[in-house]
Design an enzyme around this catalytic site. Structure first.
Site: not given
Lengths: 367, 648
Positions: A263-264
């Site tokens: 996601d990151g």
């Protein structure tokens, strides 16, 4: 979750992070035809893309009179299931430039900043959205061509860079898929966790290149990511085995590589991903299995979590199917942080990186 | 980090080897080579004395073998610099390779005796043999083996007079070199040289005004003589007791330009090298007394008698023309220990330079740039004599000199001066004051309500962070870990409690006891090196290690101007030695006087280290004015932004 955004864009269901609502919307109805259609549509002019698979989001393509609603545009983009959120944001911001009526550079930059802020506040839990917006602002405003005397040419140059950034981000998946082909060898067993479109692209490309491998999918409660992924892979004749989340350590012996999305990607080189990634990375590390992360470069964020609780929480309620007594608490966080020492490589559109390089890239970009 | 070091085996508990020493020169005396022919042994030069660069191992049963294996003259540096013949022992530097095969070398040295065996039969004095022996050997080492990164290569020439190793012992040793064909030759040479030195020393002593100093030196000398069992046979007798008094060694390069060009922030002069030291001494402004009974492992670092120079300096205040009064004042304050802490010292130094530049006027027929640079170099050497530079000061000096060099030649003097003063102001503002503000801003985001923060010693950056977080209303408590002899944590404690922050205070002995309740560790740094190693007050490494073991994140708060491209793997090759008497005494407790007269004891040396190196594995994140970065990204910052200094 969204708290500072205008009323019209309130998160319809505050219990669930918008980010995950989007993903749920994208994957609620997933058929291969529809997927192919969406892909084809994205390949053409994006405005013609079919985007009617979900009616969860109320915002349509309406533009209010003179004010240009970036969030509307963003939502428009976001509905395409194959488009990453950050790319949608980047495209939306690019269209802000296109339709801006500013007459000076400063004004344009202020407009961009406002649009970027409103996008970011729309969903505060989405790391890639925040990171994508920040990177876009950096990338676009960093050009020295902004010193043109002619505002219009400067603006068109800005637009050009914005669209190029959008293109790069969009193509990132293909680049990553290409880079990772070398790491998938014949006869290997890949463990996948979570439903990442990048990882899916990687595996799909490998299948198309006629590599022989099999995939273990974790069930991925509560999002049922494993079911969806196995669905997709089965279409490409890839042998898939579903595991419940607790069976990861049990099967780790047979696994050759672990592949996850992100996601990151944070500054330390670690990743924030779906809940369960940290566990799997720990088991893999203790059994000396490599853990590969496939993440586009716009996911690099300037965060630095020190432990699991050091992030903005993303809540995802779990439905156990049976009513629980009121005194029982449920851990509803939807994602966890995997520190860099458990990761082997990150496949990004910048190349194959080791976790410590992430910070170098961020420094060079941001400072 | 642990895997890098093989623990040394102490073969004979009676005999404690500290530091490096050369295996005895068996080859000359004919003792059999140990069966386990370790590679180093094979490298020994035909002259027989040279020992392999891989050193170590504490020999056993030294006393019995001493007379037999008394190292012959060849190892003595007196041999007019017969480098090739000398054994190669890294001087005072910690060479990890030497620890690789302790067993092999142990065998080797079993019947070999370190060259430094005291003639007085003090078999325990191996350690002391190192300095003199080491010096001689170092040169050989240079010839035989490419110096390891840690070995001090600077001892090119055999130091004639090693150290304060009493000349007496040297003499004794000299006489006791039996069966050494070269000995007689040496003796003459030694005697000649000694005579020469005595004459020089007498002259120096006459020039010295401080009777106390000579007295102190004399007493020191006596104790040194007493301790001198350690004189290696090669020790030239040059240095005898009186030379100790006279030998006010100072740190600091006396070739300031060359030194600066090397951009080495620390005075890297190795104090075992007699020649360099002599040269440096001749040009020194501050006459320092060499300390007595130094620890072998740290002979490459300067150590002086603290407090002896202060009265002398104060009295000469008006006679020191070359040094501007402001710089002089700062130097004296360093000496007295009034200013401590990287930022404080750097700012004080820069402000003193500002004063001196304001009062500066170019002499006729001289270029401002060159003359000013020379003056600054002089000031820097003076400051080094007072107290070795910290890395932050080194970087600041480098910046200043770069700015001076970049002055346009057509500027008038007042314009040039104004420009430099402005640059210094900007440096202080941007790199220190504003940087601290940015660090505080970043760091408070990592402090949550309910946190228990642990800090060690007193760091200005950490103090600012805690005060700011408290102002923001965060609920946390602080554990301050302190240690002797400086007890710097007490000042921090006072200030925090004064602001209403709840604090716990403890000593470093209890750090593993309190660590279980700590959620974050905040530490300051004197510098962060390129491999992520944090160079900070001694004790920091222990705290970081314990925190790592308890899985508590360790946050280092350090301004970016303190980063350096050097790499350091341990705390020994570059450090600073403090006053050993501070360890011997406990302030306020006069009844604790067990170590009174410790200098008279031959077997005892006190070591007061000021800094230590924390490996990057123990550090979770470094908070700088460039943001929060992992320790692996320090070289990126150094690479990209140190160059900014040149274009500020």
């Amino acid at each position: 979750m969204a708290t500072e955004i205008p009323q019209s864009h309130q998160n319809p269901d505050p219990q669930i992070s918008l980010y995950y609502q989007t993903r749920a919307a994208h994957h609620a109805v997933v058929t291969s035809d529809w997927l192919a259609q969406a892909q084809a549509a994205v390949g053409h002019h994006p405005e013609d893309a079919v985007s009617d698979n979900s009616s969860l989001k109320s915002a349509g393509g309406e533009e209010s009179g003179n004010g240009y609603s970036v969030v509307n545009e963003f939502n428009n983009w976001r509905k395409q299931p194959d488009l990453a959120e950050a790319v949608a944001a980047i495209r939306a911001l690019a269209s802000v430039i296109r339709s801006s009526q500013a007459t000076t550079m400063m004004e344009l930059e202020i407009e961009l900043k406002k649009a970027s802020d409103s996008l970011k506040s729309w969903d505060t839990t989405s790391i890639s959205l925040t990171a994508g917006c920040d990177l876009f602002m950096r990338y676009v405003t960093r050009t020295s061509a902004l010193e043109y005397e002619d505002f219009n040419s400067a603006k068109s140059r800005l637009l050009e860079r914005a669209e190029r950034f959008g293109e790069i981000s969009y193509k990132a998946r293909k680049i990553i898929a290409m880079l990772s082909q070398d790491f998938i060898f014949d006869g290997c067993t890949i463990l996948v966790h979570g439903f990442s479109r990048v990882v899916l692209e990687v595996l799909r490309t490998a299948a198309q290149n006629r590599k022989l491998f099999r995939v273990f999918c974790t069930e991925g409660r509560p999002d049922r990511t494993g079911l969806r992924l196995s669905n997709e892979l089965a279409k490409h004749d890839v042998p898939v085995k579903l595991l419940i989340d607790s069976a990861v350590a049990y099967s780790m012996d047979e696994v050759d590589i672990v592949f996850v999305g992100a996601d990151g990607v944070v500054e330390s080189g670690g990743i924030i991903n779906m809940m369960g990634t940290y566990q799997i990375a720990l088991v893999a590390k203790s059994m000396n299995k490599p853990v590969y992360v496939a993440a586009e470069s716009y996911k690099f964020a300037r965060l630095y979590p020190l432990d699991q609780k050091d992030m903005v929480p993303a809540i995802r309620p779990i439905d156990f199917g049976v009513p629980l007594p009121s005194k029982v608490e449920v851990e509803t966080s939807a994602r966890d942080y995997t520190p860099p020492q458990y990761l082997t490589f990150l496949f990004t559109d910048l190349g194959v990186l080791s976790p410590s390089v992430v910070s170098d890239e961020l420094i060079q970009l941001y400072l | 980090m642990d895997s890098r070091r093989v623990p040394r085996t102490v073969s004979d508990p009676k005999v404690r080897q500290v530091g490096f020493f050369a295996p005895p020169d068996r080859f000359q005396s004919g003792p059999p080579v140990p069966t386990s022919s370790s590679p180093p042994v094979s490298e020994i030069s035909p002259s027989g004395n040279s020992l392999s660069p891989v050193m170590i191992p504490p020999p056993r049963n030294l006393s019995s073998d001493m007379s037999r294996h008394f190292p012959p003259a060849p190892i003595s540096p007196l041999r007019g610099g017969r480098g090739a013949a000398d054994s190669s022992i890294p001087v005072g530097s910690y060479n990890p390779s030497e620890f690789i095969s302790p067993t092999a070398t142990a065998d080797f040295s079993e019947d070999a005796v370190s060259p430094g065996w005291s003639r007085k039969g003090n078999s325990a004095k191996f350690a002391s043999s190192l300095p003199t022996g080491g010096i001689g050997m170092a040169s050989v080492k240079q010839n035989n083996v490419p110096a390891s990164g840690l070995a001090t290569v600077s001892t090119v020439r055999m130091p004639k007079a090693v150290t304060e190793k009493g000349g007496a012992t040297g003499e004794v040793q000299m006489e006791q070199q039996p069966g050494d064909s070269k000995t007689s030759k040496e003796k003459t040479t030694k005697a000649e040289r000694r005579a020469l030195q005595e004459a020089q020393r007498a002259a120096k002593a006459a020039a010295k005004s401080e009777g106390s100093k000579t007295q102190a030196a004399a007493s020191g000398v006596n104790s040194i003589n007493a301790n001198s069992g350690k004189v290696p046979k090669m020790t030239p007798p040059k240095k005898d007791s009186s030379s100790v008094a006279a030998s006010e060694k100072r740190g600091g390069d006396r070739q300031p330009d060359k030194d600066r060009k090397k951009d080495v922030p620390h005075p890297r002069m190795q104090f075992d090298d007699e020649n360099r030291v002599e040269k440096a001494k001749r040009r020194s402004v501050v006459k320092q007394t060499e300390a007595r009974s130094r620890v072998e492992l740290f002979r490459h670092l300067p150590q002086y008698e603290h407090g002896t120079r202060l009265p002398d300096l104060e009295s000469r205040f008006f006679q020191l023309d070359p040094i501007h009064p402001a710089v002089y004042k700062v130097g004296v304050r360093y000496l007295a220990g009034d200013i401590s802490g990287g930022n404080a010292r750097c700012i004080a130094m820069l402000q003193a330079f500002q004063e001196s530049i304001r009062d500066y006027s170019t002499p006729p027929e001289k270029s401002l740039i060159r003359d000013l640079t020379t003056k600054i170099n002089g000031y820097v050497s003076f400051l080094i004599e007072c107290r070795p530079l910290s890395i932050s000061m080194g970087n600041a000096i480098r910046f200043l000199k770069t700015r001076i060099n970049k002055l346009a030649l057509n500027l008038s003097e007042s314009e040039a001066k104004a420009s430099i003063l402005l640059d210094i102001d900007r440096f202080i503002n941007e790199k220190i004051i504003l940087a601290d503000k940015v660090i505080v801003k970043h760091a408070v985001t990592k402090i949550r309500d309910g946190d228990v923060l642990l800090t060690y010693g007193s760091s200005s950056a950490v103090e600012m962070i805690l005060l700011h977080a408290h102002e923001l209303g965060k609920q946390f408590r602080v554990v301050i870990v302190d240690s002797r002899p400086k007890l710097e944590g007490q000042m921090l404690l006072r200030r925090l409690v004064g602001q209403g922050i709840s604090c716990t205070y403890t000593h470093i002995n209890a750090v593993s006891y309190v660590m279980h309740e700590v959620t974050r560790v905040l530490l300051g740094a004197s510098s962060v090196l390129s491999n992520g190693t944090v160079y900070s007050r001694v004790g920091t490494a222990s705290v970081a290690m314990v925190a790592h073991q308890f899985r508590v994140p360790v946050l280092i708060c350090c301004e970016a101007y303190k980063f350096h491209e050097r790499v350091q793997l341990d705390s020994i090759c570059s450090n600073e030695l403090g006053d050993p008497d501070a360890i011997a005494r406990v302030s306020g407790r006069t009844e604790i006087n067990y170590l009174e007269g410790w200098t008279n004891s031959e077997n005892l040396q006190l070591l007061n280290l000021i800094y230590d190196a924390t490996p990057s594995d123990y550090v979770s994140m470094i908070i700088t004015d460039y943001g929060m970065i992992p320790p692996t990204s320090v070289p990126v910052i150094v690479r990209e932004y140190q160059r900014e200094h040149l274009w500020i």
